[in-house]
Motif scaffolding. Structure first.
Motif, short mmCIF file in Angstrom:
data_model
loop_
_atom_site.label_atom_id
_atom_site.label_comp_id
_atom_site.label_asym_id
_atom_site.label_seq_id
_atom_site.Cartn_x
_atom_site.Cartn_y
_atom_site.Cartn_z
N LEU A 20 -37.37 -49.15 12.77
CA LEU A 20 -36.52 -49.31 13.95
C LEU A 20 -35.32 -48.36 13.91
CD1 LEU A 20 -36.55 -53.21 14.33
CD2 LEU A 20 -37.77 -51.53 15.74
N PHE A 21 -34.78 -48.17 12.73
CA PHE A 21 -33.65 -47.25 12.60
C PHE A 21 -34.08 -45.81 12.90
CE2 PHE A 21 -31.06 -44.31 10.04
CZ PHE A 21 -29.81 -44.57 10.59
N TYR A 22 -35.25 -45.44 12.42
CA TYR A 22 -35.78 -44.10 12.69
C TYR A 22 -35.95 -43.90 14.19
CZ TYR A 22 -39.12 -40.23 12.96
OH TYR A 22 -39.76 -39.06 13.29
N GLY A 23 -36.57 -44.86 14.86
CA GLY A 23 -36.78 -44.76 16.31
C GLY A 23 -35.47 -44.68 17.07
N ALA A 24 -34.50 -45.50 16.66
CA ALA A 24 -33.21 -45.52 17.34
C ALA A 24 -32.43 -44.22 17.13
CB ALA A 24 -32.38 -46.70 16.84
N SER A 25 -32.48 -43.68 15.92
CA SER A 25 -31.72 -42.45 15.63
C SER A 25 -32.29 -41.26 16.38
CB SER A 25 -31.71 -42.17 14.12
OG SER A 25 -33.02 -41.98 13.62
N VAL A 26 -33.62 -41.17 16.47
CA VAL A 26 -34.24 -40.08 17.22
C VAL A 26 -33.91 -40.20 18.71
CG1 VAL A 26 -36.44 -39.08 17.97
CG2 VAL A 26 -36.11 -39.70 15.57
N ALA A 27 -33.99 -41.42 19.23
CA ALA A 27 -33.69 -41.65 20.65
C ALA A 27 -32.23 -41.32 20.95
CB ALA A 27 -33.98 -43.10 21.02
N PHE A 28 -31.33 -41.72 20.06
CA PHE A 28 -29.91 -41.45 20.27
C PHE A 28 -29.60 -39.96 20.22
CE2 PHE A 28 -25.63 -40.86 18.33
CZ PHE A 28 -24.89 -41.26 19.42
N GLU A 29 -30.20 -39.26 19.27
CA GLU A 29 -29.96 -37.82 19.14
C GLU A 29 -30.40 -37.08 20.40
OE1 GLU A 29 -31.16 -34.10 16.18
OE2 GLU A 29 -32.52 -35.79 16.42
N GLN A 30 -31.61 -37.39 20.87
CA GLN A 30 -32.13 -36.69 22.04
C GLN A 30 -31.40 -37.09 23.32
OE1 GLN A 30 -36.39 -37.22 22.12
NE2 GLN A 30 -36.70 -36.10 20.22
N ALA A 31 -31.09 -38.37 23.45
CA ALA A 31 -30.38 -38.84 24.65
C ALA A 31 -28.97 -38.25 24.70
CB ALA A 31 -30.31 -40.37 24.65
N SER A 32 -28.30 -38.18 23.57
CA SER A 32 -26.94 -37.62 23.53
C SER A 32 -26.97 -36.14 23.87
CB SER A 32 -26.34 -37.81 22.13
OG SER A 32 -26.22 -39.18 21.83
N ARG A 33 -27.97 -35.44 23.38
CA ARG A 33 -28.09 -34.01 23.67
C ARG A 33 -28.28 -33.78 25.16
NH1 ARG A 33 -32.78 -32.45 20.86
NH2 ARG A 33 -31.58 -32.71 18.95
#
Length: 227
Positions: free
Chosen positions: A156-169
């Motif tokens: 879940l942390f992996y999924g959240a971190s990838v989503a946050f990185e791409q969404a923030s970008r």
């Protein structure tokens, strides 16, 4: 002396106005989630939520103890959109990965939710259903209880971190082009390995995300928690 009444004037009684919907925990959570999607985490303030509900901040504390409790409830409410595929007899891994792809997609499409997921532990029926689903699939894959419990947190942390990185970008309007250009200018004698894989450093897309999940799962299958 009283002024004559204007016959064309329409008098509206306060009693004739639509009654304001009674405040409730559910209403507070839904309003907070809407603000989070619109403004990101800055929208998650008691003052802004109270203003949207036409009430005072102190009224909210009747239904939620603090902002931390509200954040957990808001994140759980957002997770209601995660799709949990039907279990498959011939594959435990595919439905598990599909569920995690749906999880990351939900967070990616609501940047504020992605950010909240990295600092808040959701508590509620939707987060419980997701964790239960992942644990069931991991159990089917022969992964022991301790590894599964730790592994769910990691997945879940992996999924959240990838989503946050791409969404923030995307939210900031930045791209990887600047980083790619920088890597292309590296000195091959000083950084031969980086120059050799510079194309791969920025490739992958969804397949890269799947690969990351596979790496975590393979590690769970091969790692003994007792060592």
């Amino acid at each position: 002396m009283n002024k004559p009444t204007d016959p064309t004037r329409t008098i509206v009684s306060r009693r004739s106005r639509p009654a304001k919907e009674p405040l409730s925990r559910e209403q507070i959570v839904k309003t907070a989630l809407d603000l989070l999607k619109q403004e990101g985490t800055p929208g998650m303030s008691m003052r802004k939520i109270a203003k949207a509900l036409d009430t005072g901040p102190s009224s909210l504390y009747v239904y939620v103890a603090n902002l931390q409790e509200l954040s957990a409830a808001v994140l759980d409410e957002g997770l209601c959109e995660v799709v949990l595929p039907e279990a498959q007899k011939d594959s435990w891994k595919k439905p598990l990965i599909d569920a995690l792809l749906s999880y990351a997609k939900v967070l990616y499409e609501s940047p504020g939710l992605a950010e909240l997921s990295l600092s808040t532990i959701p508590i509620g029926p939707n987060s419980l259903a997701l964790s239960e689903y992942l644990l069931q699939r991991l159990h089917e894959g022969g992964i022991t209880s301790t590894q599964a419990a730790w592994g769910v947190d990691l997945l879940l942390f992996y999924g959240a971190s990838v989503a946050f990185e791409q969404a923030s970008r995307n939210q900031q309007g930045t791209t990887l082009q600047a980083a790619q250009t920088f890597y292309q200018s590296l000195d091959a004698k000083r950084y031969p390995m980086l120059v050799g894989v510079q194309a791969e450093m920025f490739s992958g897309g969804p397949e890269r995300f799947r690969w990351g999940l596979e790496v975590i799962l393979q590690g769970m299958l091969q790692t003994d928690t007792r060592s």
